[in-house]
Scaffold this motif. Structure first.
Motif, PDB file in Angstrom:
ATOM      1  N   ASP A 189     -81.238 -99.562 -31.095  1.00  0.00           N
ATOM      2  CA  ASP A 189     -80.596-100.873 -31.010  1.00  0.00           C
ATOM      3  C   ASP A 189     -79.762-100.994 -29.741  1.00  0.00           C
ATOM      4  OD1 ASP A 189     -81.711-101.573 -33.406  1.00  0.00           O
ATOM      5  OD2 ASP A 189     -79.903-101.257 -34.594  1.00  0.00           O
ATOM      6  N   GLU A 190     -79.014 -99.940 -29.423  1.00  0.00           N
ATOM      7  CA  GLU A 190     -78.191 -99.959 -28.213  1.00  0.00           C
ATOM      8  C   GLU A 190     -79.068-100.056 -26.968  1.00  0.00           C
ATOM      9  OE1 GLU A 190     -75.507 -96.692 -28.051  1.00  0.00           O
ATOM     10  OE2 GLU A 190     -74.553 -97.149 -29.977  1.00  0.00           O
ATOM     11  N   ALA A 191     -80.168 -99.330 -26.965  1.00  0.00           N
ATOM     12  CA  ALA A 191     -81.075 -99.384 -25.823  1.00  0.00           C
ATOM     13  C   ALA A 191     -81.680-100.779 -25.678  1.00  0.00           C
ATOM     14  CB  ALA A 191     -82.181 -98.336 -25.987  1.00  0.00           C
ATOM     15  N   MET A 192     -82.086-101.381 -26.791  1.00  0.00           N
ATOM     16  CA  MET A 192     -82.650-102.727 -26.752  1.00  0.00           C
ATOM     17  C   MET A 192     -81.632-103.718 -26.211  1.00  0.00           C
ATOM     18  SD  MET A 192     -85.885-103.054 -28.116  1.00  0.00           S
ATOM     19  CE  MET A 192     -86.097-104.403 -29.291  1.00  0.00           C
ATOM     20  N   ALA A 193     -80.397-103.619 -26.681  1.00  0.00           N
ATOM     21  CA  ALA A 193     -79.357-104.562 -26.258  1.00  0.00           C
ATOM     22  C   ALA A 193     -79.079-104.467 -24.766  1.00  0.00           C
ATOM     23  CB  ALA A 193     -78.076-104.315 -27.048  1.00  0.00           C
ATOM     24  N   SER A 194     -79.259-103.267 -24.200  1.00  0.00           N
ATOM     25  CA  SER A 194     -78.999-103.080 -22.773  1.00  0.00           C
ATOM     26  C   SER A 194     -80.234-103.308 -21.911  1.00  0.00           C
ATOM     27  CB  SER A 194     -78.464-101.664 -22.525  1.00  0.00           C
ATOM     28  OG  SER A 194     -79.460-100.690 -22.816  1.00  0.00           O
TER      29      SER A 194
END
Length: 317
Positions: A189-194
């Motif tokens: 999720d963090e990777a997607m958001a960034s």
């Protein structure tokens, strides 16, 4: 914006197009004159920001009721579109600046098709406002921050002209206790958001190696792969190539990817099924595999997926 003098004014911003009338849907709540935060603000585990709340079909009526007190800005997005999360974050920051005189409601367009259709929206991201149960179209896509702020200022002036001048308390960002999130999902999720879609693919693949039947990871993986493919595309060039090369597998799949990422799900499914109907052997199988991947992105419970599966079956057999 000029003041409206009719007995039942129709909210309108000069730049808006295609307004629809939701007053009938709001009629049951229009008589309320006192704001009750507990009753009127739709609460959801997905809230974030001070005046931002996630809305679904079950809580949409409450949004219409709330719009009798303050303008409600509704942002329609999809986790498949690279710009949706960024736009919502920008809107939340701008809305918070009005300190309760406007509320932001975010809608997952994929999961709430009835709300999308009520506003007659053809693509996402798209942002509309609701005043007194009536819609005010704002914009589609992702304009510059200054343009969005100008539209919000116009909206506040329009609200004043229509007597909608309330203030609501902040929406709590505290989430109820829940089962711990899989760390690999959280990292994805963090990777997607960034915008690190390759990183998200790596994390989801690790999650699936641990648990092959992890449905959330399966959908997340296909979504990350889709966003990775479209993130480097020149949309105009891809669509032009698709129009000029109807027999090119790569060209047709690229346009289908853009369509799904942009919310044109049925167009994407129709394009690939039409290609499958007129091509054979390896190209047909590659097109079928991509279509199945896009089914996973959209979700098995989506009626558009069910309809497309039936069309695919008729085409293949």
């Amino acid at each position: 914006m000029s003041a409206t003098h009719n007995a039942a004014p129709e909210p309108h911003i000069a730049s808006a197009r295609g307004a629809v009338d939701l007053s009938a849907a709001a009629q049951s709540s229009a008589g309320s004159s006192q704001y009750d935060a507990a009753a009127s603000v739709p609460h959801s585990p997905a809230v974030s920001g001070r005046w931002r709340v996630a809305v679904n079909e079950a809580s949409f009526q409450q949004v219409l009721q709330l719009s009798n007190q303050v303008p409600v800005v509704i942002s329609f997005g999809t986790p498949r579109h690279p710009g949706s999360a960024e736009l919502d974050a920008l809107l939340a920051r701008l809305v918070d600046g009005y300190e309760g005189r406007v509320v932001l409601a975010t809608v997952d367009a994929d999961a709430n098709q009835n709300i999308l259709q009520a506003f007659r929206l053809q693509q996402v991201p798209a942002v509309v406002a609701v005043l007194g149960g009536r819609p005010v179209p704002l914009f589609q896509g992702a304009p510059a921050e200054a343009e969005i702020k100008s539209l919000l200022d116009e909206l506040m002036t329009l609200a004043l002209q229509n007597g909608i001048t309330g203030t609501v308390p902040p929406v709590s960002a505290e989430e109820p206790s829940a089962a711990p999130k899989n760390p690999l999902h959280a990292a994805a999720d963090e990777a997607m958001a960034s915008g690190d879609y390759e990183g998200a693919v790596t994390h989801y693949n690790k999650a699936l190696a641990e648990k092959p039947n992890d449905l959330e990871a399966q959908q997340g993986l296909k979504s990350a792969e889709l966003l990775h493919r479209v993130s480097s595309m020149d949309a105009n060039a891809v669509r032009a190539e698709g129009a000029q090369s109807p027999d090119s597998l790569d060209a047709q799949l690229a346009v289908a990817d853009l369509d799904v990422a942009g919310g044109h799900v049925e167009d994407a499914f129709r394009r690939i099924i039409s290609f499958i109907a007129t091509h054979f052997d390896d190209e047909r199988e590659s097109a079928r595999e991509r279509l199945v991947d896009l089914f996973t992105v959209v979700g098995a419970s989506d009626p558009r997926v069910s309809a497309a599966r039936q069309k695919l079956a008729r085409t293949l057999y």
